[in-house]
Design a protein around this motif. Structure first.
Motif, PDB file in Angstrom:
ATOM      1  N   ARG A  76       0.829  -1.208   0.000  1.00 52.04           N
ATOM      2  CA  ARG A  76       0.000   0.000   0.000  1.00 52.04           C
ATOM      3  C   ARG A  76       0.860   1.252   0.000  1.00 52.04           C
ATOM      4  NH1 ARG A  76      -3.020  -2.924   3.882  1.00 52.04           N
ATOM      5  NH2 ARG A  76      -2.215  -1.618   5.581  1.00 52.04           N
ATOM      6  N   GLY A  77       2.005   1.181   0.657  1.00 50.81           N
ATOM      7  CA  GLY A  77       2.880   2.342   0.715  1.00 50.81           C
ATOM      8  C   GLY A  77       2.278   3.476   1.528  1.00 50.81           C
ATOM      9  N   ASP A  78       2.843   4.676   1.356  1.00 51.94           N
ATOM     10  CA  ASP A  78       2.347   5.864   2.055  1.00 51.94           C
ATOM     11  C   ASP A  78       1.206   6.520   1.290  1.00 51.94           C
ATOM     12  OD1 ASP A  78       4.347   5.756   4.142  1.00 51.94           O
ATOM     13  OD2 ASP A  78       5.783   6.403   2.617  1.00 51.94           O
ATOM     14  N   VAL A  79       1.260   6.409  -0.035  1.00 55.75           N
ATOM     15  CA  VAL A  79       0.238   7.006  -0.906  1.00 55.75           C
ATOM     16  C   VAL A  79      -0.040   6.038  -2.039  1.00 55.75           C
ATOM     17  CG1 VAL A  79      -0.414   8.996  -2.333  1.00 55.75           C
ATOM     18  CG2 VAL A  79       1.143   9.317  -0.406  1.00 55.75           C
ATOM     19  N   LEU A  80      -1.304   5.976  -2.445  1.00 64.05           N
ATOM     20  CA  LEU A  80      -1.689   5.180  -3.610  1.00 64.05           C
ATOM     21  C   LEU A  80      -1.957   6.097  -4.792  1.00 64.05           C
ATOM     22  CD1 LEU A  80      -4.250   2.597  -2.147  1.00 64.05           C
ATOM     23  CD2 LEU A  80      -1.993   2.076  -3.078  1.00 64.05           C
ATOM     24  N   LEU A  81      -1.419   5.733  -5.947  1.00 67.28           N
ATOM     25  CA  LEU A  81      -1.768   6.397  -7.200  1.00 67.28           C
ATOM     26  C   LEU A  81      -2.527   5.370  -8.034  1.00 67.28           C
ATOM     27  CD1 LEU A  81      -1.575   8.793  -9.185  1.00 67.28           C
ATOM     28  CD2 LEU A  81       0.581   7.823 -10.010  1.00 67.28           C
ATOM     29  N   ILE A  82      -3.839   5.566  -8.154  1.00 67.87           N
ATOM     30  CA  ILE A  82      -4.699   4.602  -8.836  1.00 67.87           C
ATOM     31  C   ILE A  82      -5.100   5.169 -10.187  1.00 67.87           C
ATOM     32  CG2 ILE A  82      -6.766   3.192  -8.685  1.00 67.87           C
ATOM     33  CD1 ILE A  82      -4.884   2.577  -6.460  1.00 67.87           C
ATOM     34  N   ALA A  83      -4.670   4.517 -11.256  1.00 66.64           N
ATOM     35  CA  ALA A  83      -4.993   4.978 -12.606  1.00 66.64           C
ATOM     36  C   ALA A  83      -6.321   4.395 -13.075  1.00 66.64           C
ATOM     37  CB  ALA A  83      -3.876   4.578 -13.571  1.00 66.64           C
TER      38      ALA A  83
ATOM     39  N   GLY B 115      -7.189   3.517   5.669  1.00 62.96           N
ATOM     40  CA  GLY B 115      -6.881   4.925   5.894  1.00 62.96           C
ATOM     41  C   GLY B 115      -5.779   5.473   5.018  1.00 62.96           C
ATOM     42  N   VAL B 116      -5.360   4.756   3.987  1.00 61.71           N
ATOM     43  CA  VAL B 116      -4.279   5.213   3.132  1.00 61.71           C
ATOM     44  C   VAL B 116      -4.796   6.282   2.168  1.00 61.71           C
ATOM     45  CG1 VAL B 116      -4.715   3.343   1.483  1.00 61.71           C
ATOM     46  CG2 VAL B 116      -2.498   4.477   1.490  1.00 61.71           C
ATOM     47  N   PRO B 117      -4.087   7.404   2.009  1.00 65.31           N
ATOM     48  CA  PRO B 117      -4.511   8.416   1.042  1.00 65.31           C
ATOM     49  C   PRO B 117      -4.306   7.925  -0.392  1.00 65.31           C
ATOM     50  CG  PRO B 117      -2.405   9.030   2.007  1.00 65.31           C
ATOM     51  CD  PRO B 117      -2.874   7.825   2.754  1.00 65.31           C
ATOM     52  N   TYR B 118      -5.162   8.349  -1.283  1.00 64.23           N
ATOM     53  CA  TYR B 118      -5.052   7.910  -2.668  1.00 64.23           C
ATOM     54  C   TYR B 118      -5.290   9.067  -3.621  1.00 64.23           C
ATOM     55  CZ  TYR B 118     -10.204   7.797  -2.754  1.00 64.23           C
ATOM     56  OH  TYR B 118     -11.541   8.140  -2.697  1.00 64.23           O
TER      57      TYR B 118
END
Length: 586
Positions: free
Chosen positions: A136-143, A161-164
């Protein structure tokens, strides 16, 4: 729309930023790295060796973000349309980059049902992957590949609760409605729109690929207007370079050397306007000119049949090409054509445009009058635009270029210069980095317009002088103005910041205030060889017209960029001195 005739008289030899020696000495990028690198996880169904353009872009973006100090994890699917291989390693690791691919086999069919099934299987597998905290990491970049994938970011946010951040390649379900795949009142469309609004509102940021796409998104969900950033895709000018036909093996292989070649490279899909191109081809049938279509798609068979029916001998069709061939195929033509179908402006973008700019070829764009392409081509001085159906205007433009190769070359050079200034992988990655950082530090940060290639803005507060004194020190405010703003601030019924009043009163633009509000601007996000003019444009002190005027005069004199700007009264010595002080601190 096609104002190329009037613009021809205005075409110059082109311009480019020249580094100012006074601003370059001692200017180095910040090299210190945080003890714990920011971890960004990217989810996109396509990734090389798949030849899909979105996968190619993610690969380039990830490489640049790693260079900027991020740890990147990518989850993608197995290739479905690769030229070299049908499968790829399930896991690849480098020092700061990990790529994991779904174990699910993709169906090769390009039918909508097969694509949807592939997308659903990938969605499920990606969801299982994100259960693992390490991915999941610190931030998700979902295309948005597949289009419903951003729902995964929303679910991950609810559960963990991960920001995306949503990266939107095309606006769905609007595209499907515009193409008459489904009715606007269908329950699926209403459900999808409702989900989009919820997903966007819970996101930490939204990235779209054009200014008109931003307008469409805001119309659907006004509440997210301050979250949307416009960031174009890119092309590497070091990979795709102008290449003379005589040195191009692709030209020789396909016998393209002896005739003026109009190139359409990319998908011949339902979202592209092909009728106008064929109408132009019909009008030019007796000219020593040929149109070459490279690619495949829903309209390819239809176009081929129409060419045969009309007996057009000046049209040729070539299949999709391995991405490794693009530097040669994109430079095989004398002019390139891009198109967006009627009613699809703001829903899709032209992905191959940036490679065409890098190739140094003039561009003819078929699009609606309000398209982002109109302003882009005008600013780049690299071609002209034509409304769908205006085959006569397109034919006239192509015929003109065939008779004036010098003008065509000049347009191509201008377009390539514009790409190198605005749409390189390094520049685009810096803009993504800003959005990623903002998703952690300030989720409600106002959206940024990167549409004109402006660098990102650091809104962290000053740690020394008050902003009013910093602006006075830079020669941008007088003591009387400061006193007036402070009086207005005191009299205001609700709390207002000093900078807000300056903007509301029309005294200074927000970008100028942001530039001087920090002890140091975010030079670590910019290229190390940025010239002085770049920062003056960043701060909204100079615009493109003034910069071009200064550079033209600089070519004729031995004066420095800043000296000319002062002579013209466009900047004060105090303002220039403050900017140079900032540069020397790096």
């Amino acid at each position: 729309m096609h104002d190329w005739k009037t613009n021809m008289g205005k075409m110059a030899n082109g311009w480019r930023f020249q580094p100012d020696p006074s601003a370059s000495q001692g200017f180095k990028p910040v090299s210190s790295q945080p003890p714990t690198p920011l971890r960004l996880s990217i989810v996109n169904q396509f990734y090389p060796p798949d030849d899909d353009a979105t996968g190619q872009f993610i690969q380039e973006l990830a490489a640049q973000l790693v260079e900027l100090g991020l740890d990147i994890r990518i989850f993608a699917g197995q290739p479905g349309s690769a030229f070299s291989t049908a499968t790829a390693p399930a896991l690849e690791r480098w020092e700061r980059l990990q790529i994991k691919r779904s174990r699910t086999t993709r169906f090769g069919s390009k039918q909508i049902r097969s694509k949807t099934l592939n997308g659903l299987l990938f969605f499920l597998h990606a969801g299982l992957q994100l259960v693992q905290s390490s991915w999941r990491g610190d931030v998700l970049l979902i295309a948005s590949a597949p289009p419903f994938l951003p729902l995964l970011g929303y679910l991950a946010h609810l559960c963990f609760g991960v920001p995306y951040i949503c990266l939107i390649y095309a606006l769905y379900p609007d595209v499907a409605v515009a193409l008459n795949v489904v009715r606007a009142q269908h329950w699926l469309v209403k459900l999808w729109d409702a989900l989009n609004r919820q997903i966007w509102q819970k996101s930490s940021g939204i990235i779209v690929l054009s200014s008109t796409m931003k307008e469409r998104a805001i119309a659907k969900c006004p509440q997210v207007a301050n979250k949307i950033s416009v960031i174009h895709t890119c092309a590497d000018p070091n990979w795709i370079r102008p290449l003379p036909k005589s040195d191009n093996w692709f030209v020789r292989q396909h016998d393209l050397a002896d005739r003026f070649t109009v190139l359409y490279s990319g998908s011949l899909g339902r979202s592209h306007e092909m009728e106008t191109i064929l109408k132009a081809a019909e009008r030019l049938r007796d000219e020593p000119l040929q149109l070459v279509f490279i690619g495949d798609g829903a309209k390819s068979s239809e176009c081929f049949k129409k060419v045969q029916k009309l007996g057009l001998q000046n049209c040729r069709f070539l299949p999709d090409l391995d991405p490794h061939v693009w530097p040669y195929s994109l430079t095989a033509g004398d002019v390139s054509v891009v198109s967006i179908a009627q009613n699809l402006e703001g829903l899709v973008v032209s992905g191959k445009l940036y490679g065409m700019l890098a190739a140094g070829r003039p561009i003819a764009a078929i699009c609606e009058p309000h398209s982002y392409l109109c302003q882009l081509l005008k600013d780049a001085k690299c071609g002209s635009t034509f409304e769908p159906g205006d085959g006569d205007g397109l034919a006239e433009f192509l015929h003109f270029l065939s008779l004036n190769p010098h003008q065509a070359e000049q347009m191509g050079r201008s377009g390539r210069r514009y790409l190198k200034l605005h749409f390189t992988p390094q520049t685009i990655a810096q803009q993504y980095l800003h959005v990623v950082r903002s998703s952690l530090t300030a989720p409600s940060i106002p959206s940024l317009e990167f549409d004109s290639g402006s660098p990102p803005v650091d809104r962290s507060p000053s740690v020394s002088l008050p902003i009013g004194q910093r602006l006075r020190q830079a020669g941008l405010l007088s003591e009387a103005q400061i006193d007036r703003i402070l009086a207005l601030q005191k009299a205001a019924k609700k709390p207002l910041r000093f900078g807000e009043i300056l903007v509301n009163q029309g005294i200074l633009p927000a970008e100028t205030i942001d530039f001087f509000a920090t002890t140091l601007p975010p030079f670590d996000l910019l290229q190390s060889d940025c010239p002085l003019g770049y920062y003056l444009k960043f701060a909204k002190i100079l615009n493109d017209r003034k910069i071009e005027s200064i550079l033209n005069e600089q070519h004729q004199t031995c004066l420095k960029f800043g000296e000319i700007a002062i002579q013209k009264g466009w900047i004060s010595p105090e303002t220039l001195e403050e900017i140079l002080k900032k540069l020397k601190k790096i």
